[in-house]
Write a protein that holds these residues in place. Structure first.
Motif: not given
Length: 256
Positions: A195-215
């Motif tokens: 599939g097409e590449p996905i950039d998940v950077a906009h979800y936030g920093p890696a130490d954010s559990g919410r960012a990891r879950r959304q990504a």
């Protein structure tokens, strides 16, 4: 990532990532064309895999052969983690297994939660830093019923930590080629879709559990769009062995 070094300034053994050996290149240039002639796989979207830069190939997982299909069809060098027992066998069978997985650039890790899971993620990050396309199964283990299970947030952590783009991969039909328990593969039609590449950077920093879950959820949704599998809505893991394990899982806020 800064490598740990001993007093002489050289990387330690733990920091050295095995590179694909001669067997890997023989496989790509000799065996892979032969297998494509036999199985005639349908490969879609190879142009979606960037030729350069940090890349994670995130795939569904249906069969043992998935770890062979992806490196043989991806347009760039691929490495992945493999269960440590493939490297720890004894006798002739153990030697063959160890030589094979080492030759194709697999890196052995112990399965588990806590420190074992974090060490696997750190090793994954080292592989990505070498410039290889790192292949991973966000479900954690193969699906025995064909459903697509909830992704573990280690994939989100890796993407957010390394800045790597994530290319979703959809495998269709590999379970029919070599079902669980089958010793030899069968000739069946398979499809590999990049599939097409996905950039998940906009979800936030890696130490954010919410960012990891959304990504992670975005990545799994992209895989689902490629495969059309039924969604399980739960994590793919064996039943807890006892009450203590059941309680530990209930208290664990997220799965790596």
């Amino acid at each position: 990532m800064n490598q740990r070094t001993p007093d002489d300034g050289q990387p330690t053994a733990d920091d050295v990532v095995p590179r694909p050996g001669l067997l890997y290149f023989v496989g790509r240039h000799v065996v892979a064309p032969l297998l494509r002639l036999i199985y005639r796989p349908k490969v879609i979207g190879t142009r979606n895999v960037p030729k350069h830069g940090k890349i994670i190939l995130a795939s569904n997982h249906l069969s043992f052969i998935d770890s062979l299909v992806i490196p043989m069809t991806a347009p760039r060098r691929v490495q992945f983690l493999a269960k440590s027992h493939y490297f720890e066998g004894t006798g002739a069978k153990g030697a063959v297994s160890r030589a094979f997985f080492t030759a194709i650039g697999a890196v052995g890790v112990k399965r588990g939660a806590g420190q074992a899971a974090q060490e696997a993620l750190e090793q994954s990050r080292r592989i990505i830093d070498t410039g290889a396309a790192f292949a991973v199964y966000p479900e954690g283990t193969r699906s025995l019923d064909g459903r697509l299970y909830k992704g573990r947030t280690g994939i989100g952590w890796l993407a957010l930590t390394t800045g790597a783009k994530v290319v979703p991969v959809g495998l269709i039909g590999t379970a029919d080629v070599q079902p669980v328990g089958a010793k030899l593969p069968r000739v069946r039609p398979i499809t590999i879709a990049f599939g097409e590449p996905i950039d998940v950077a906009h979800y936030g920093p890696a130490d954010s559990g919410r960012a990891r879950r959304q990504a992670t959820d975005e990545i799994m949704a992209a895989i689902h769009a490629l495969t059309g599998q039924e969604l399980a809505g739960i994590y793919n893991e064996s039943p807890p062995a006892n009450t203590v394990e059941r309680v530990k899982r209930a208290l664990r806020p997220e799965r790596l």
